[in-house]
Each structure stands twice: as C-alpha cells, then as structure tokens.
Scaffold this motif. Sequence first.
Motif, PDB file in Angstrom:
ATOM      1  N   TYR A 212      -4.957  -5.055   4.877  1.00 43.97           N
ATOM      2  CA  TYR A 212      -4.440  -3.670   5.198  1.00 43.97           C
ATOM      3  C   TYR A 212      -3.176  -4.099   5.543  1.00 43.97           C
ATOM      4  N   TRP A 213      -2.392  -3.077   5.853  1.00 43.78           N
ATOM      5  CA  TRP A 213      -0.892  -3.285   6.249  1.00 43.78           C
ATOM      6  C   TRP A 213      -0.608  -1.910   7.047  1.00 43.78           C
ATOM      7  N   SER A 214      -1.289  -1.646   8.159  1.00 42.48           N
ATOM      8  CA  SER A 214      -1.355  -0.167   8.699  1.00 42.48           C
ATOM      9  C   SER A 214       0.001  -0.226   9.523  1.00 42.48           C
TER      10      SER A 214
ATOM     11  N   GLY B 282      -6.629  -2.798   9.863  1.00 41.89           N
ATOM     12  CA  GLY B 282      -6.982  -1.364   9.464  1.00 41.89           C
ATOM     13  C   GLY B 282      -7.827  -0.609  10.671  1.00 41.89           C
TER      14      GLY B 282
ATOM     15  N   GLU C  30      -2.158  -3.335  12.497  1.00 44.26           N
ATOM     16  CA  GLU C  30      -1.679  -3.841  11.387  1.00 44.26           C
ATOM     17  C   GLU C  30      -2.603  -4.453  10.490  1.00 44.26           C
TER      18      GLU C  30
ATOM     19  N   SER D  58      -1.060   5.718   9.387  1.00 41.87           N
ATOM     20  CA  SER D  58      -0.453   5.516   8.164  1.00 41.87           C
ATOM     21  C   SER D  58      -0.864   3.978   7.558  1.00 41.87           C
ATOM     22  N   ASP D  59      -1.163   3.426   6.326  1.00 42.69           N
ATOM     23  CA  ASP D  59      -1.180   2.301   6.024  1.00 42.69           C
ATOM     24  C   ASP D  59      -0.590   2.082   4.661  1.00 42.69           C
ATOM     25  N   ARG D  60       0.129   0.915   4.561  1.00 43.40           N
ATOM     26  CA  ARG D  60       1.207   0.698   3.425  1.00 43.40           C
ATOM     27  C   ARG D  60       0.683   0.116   2.325  1.00 43.40           C
TER      28      ARG D  60
END
Length: 334
Positions: free
Chosen positions: A232-234, A199, A196, A249-251
Amino acid sequence: MKQIVYIANSMSQDIEIWDLYQNGNMQLIQKIETDGQVQPINLIKDKNLLYAGVRPDNRILVYTIEENGMLKKNSQIYIPGSPNYISFCSHKKFLFCSSYHHNSLSVIPLNKYGIPQDPIQIIYNIKGCHSALFNTKYNMLFITSLKEDCIYLYYLTKYGILKSTEQKFIQTKINSGPRHIVFHPNNQDFIYTINELNGTVDVWKIYIHQNEAKVKNIQNISIINNVMCNTYWSADIHLTSCGSFLYVSDRTLNSISLFHVNQIDGTIVFINIYFTETQPRTFCIDEDNKYMIVAGQKSNKFSLYSIHKKNGDLKKIHTYSTGKEPLWTMICKI
C-alpha cells in the motif's frame, strides 16, 4: 460567487489557477511560478491569502488572492526543514508547518495581516512528521509521526507555545504509518487518519476523563474490499462538509475509496473503490460537496468527478492536463 481551483505542481515549480464553473467545465486562468518545488498549499479565506511551501530553498510563500481568484506574490519567509503540510490554529494567529525530512514541527506566528513571522517554537525528533491539524473544540494539535506509528498530542497555549497533553501520544498499529488527518465537521469528537503503509483508516474518539481530554481508537478498517494488494501507499483523506462521506486515496492501487460515516458513533463502512489517475497523491472536495478533483502525480493530469448527493458515488466528468508532478489541490469559493 464562483469556485477557484489551485493546483501545486512540484516539478513544474508553479501553481495553476483554474475556474470551476457550475456546469462542471473548467478553464485555466493563471499559472504562477514559485521559484522552487512547491508542495503544500493552504489558505486563510477571510484574509484572502494563500500559503505555499517550497523547497529545496525552504520557504513559505504568501500570495494575495485577488477578486478573480488569481494570485499575486505578497511575501515569503525562510523556514527550517522542507515543508510537507501547512495548517492553522482556529483564530488564524499561528501557522503550523510539518517537515517530514527534517522530523520537525514549526510554530509560526502570523501578524494581523496574516504574514508569517520567525518561528517561536520548533519541536524536533518527530520522525516522519507528515502533517499537523488543530482540533478547535479541544484546543489540541494532532501531529502524525509516520515513522514512529504514532500521533503526538499537544495543547496550544495563548502565546502560541505547544505543550504536551497528559496522554502525550496515541499509538497506531505497527508499520501502519499514520499520514494525514481529518476531523468530523459536525462533531470534532471523531478523528480519521489514513495509514500510508498498511492501507487502513483509523477512527478515533475524544472523550473527557477526570477533566482531561483523552483519545481512544474505536475502529481500524481496510481501504479495500475483496481486492488483493500486498503493498500500500495510501496518501490523502477528506470528508464532505456534511460529514456523511469519507474518501481516501492510494498511490499503489491508483484509487479513491468511499466510506459512509455513521453520524451517531463516528464509525465508517466501506462502500466502493474507484480507479483513477496514476499515483493520486492529492484530491479535494468543494464546499458544496458537488465536485471532487483528483490529481495524478505521475499522470500529470487531474480528473473532475461529480459527487452524488445521497450516496457519495463518484462519476467522472472531465480530465485535464496540468503541470509536472501535482502534489496539492484546493478548491476555494470566492
């Protein structure tokens, strides 16, 4: 046979049920209230049951899946900690529920009808326990600890009690934050985890050493290529059932990344990035590898993509409005 899509909307406190037709059109057929913020969902297909984790009054709700795919409330059980992830052992006798905020993993037996009973084991002090997934081939449960940058490894005994493996855990890179896991469908020797916080995707291989299963890292690769990103915020990770294409996916990027999977050594190669719904916390792939659904936690919409059979390329077909804060999606063929 037809395909049904289930979407868990946390802030709306409901699960939407959609028909997914062969031509790619979709239709909402039911919306069922969950009396709480619903997050993880999973199902046992041969028992026609769907399980949903709800908070803050922490419970697992059980729904019967009817012939048309609609849901009917069956039962519920209270659990310790807010549920983040629901999975099962291979013979579907035990349910595993991760709790990120409670830093714990609960082992919950299921009776012969698939109904949850009181937990028989709770493992505490797994900091940021985000998910748990059972590897059938090696009888091993992988439990991610996002805040400790590691993945705990447990064997499942015949009575449902988890026992640490000799290796105990595998370490990821510092400040990576391992979140979700998938196993290669054709060869469960290969494991893929989305990190998370940095990334990246880790690729792991299980091997036998002195009659003990061991896990080693064979690759760490970025989810982007030639794209500048400081944060990153995967979130989610899935493989097609053929094992050829991996998606994450990444937010922060609002993206889905595509990788091709080497069928011999399990390693992956970055192919493309697709910009999609705002904050894509969840996505899913149908059993035939024909469609992908990506839900935007902030857009309150989901997009339907076709998946190219030969190269995994995504092509957007439709976008639909859904409830507030969709956090989990599943596709089921009935």
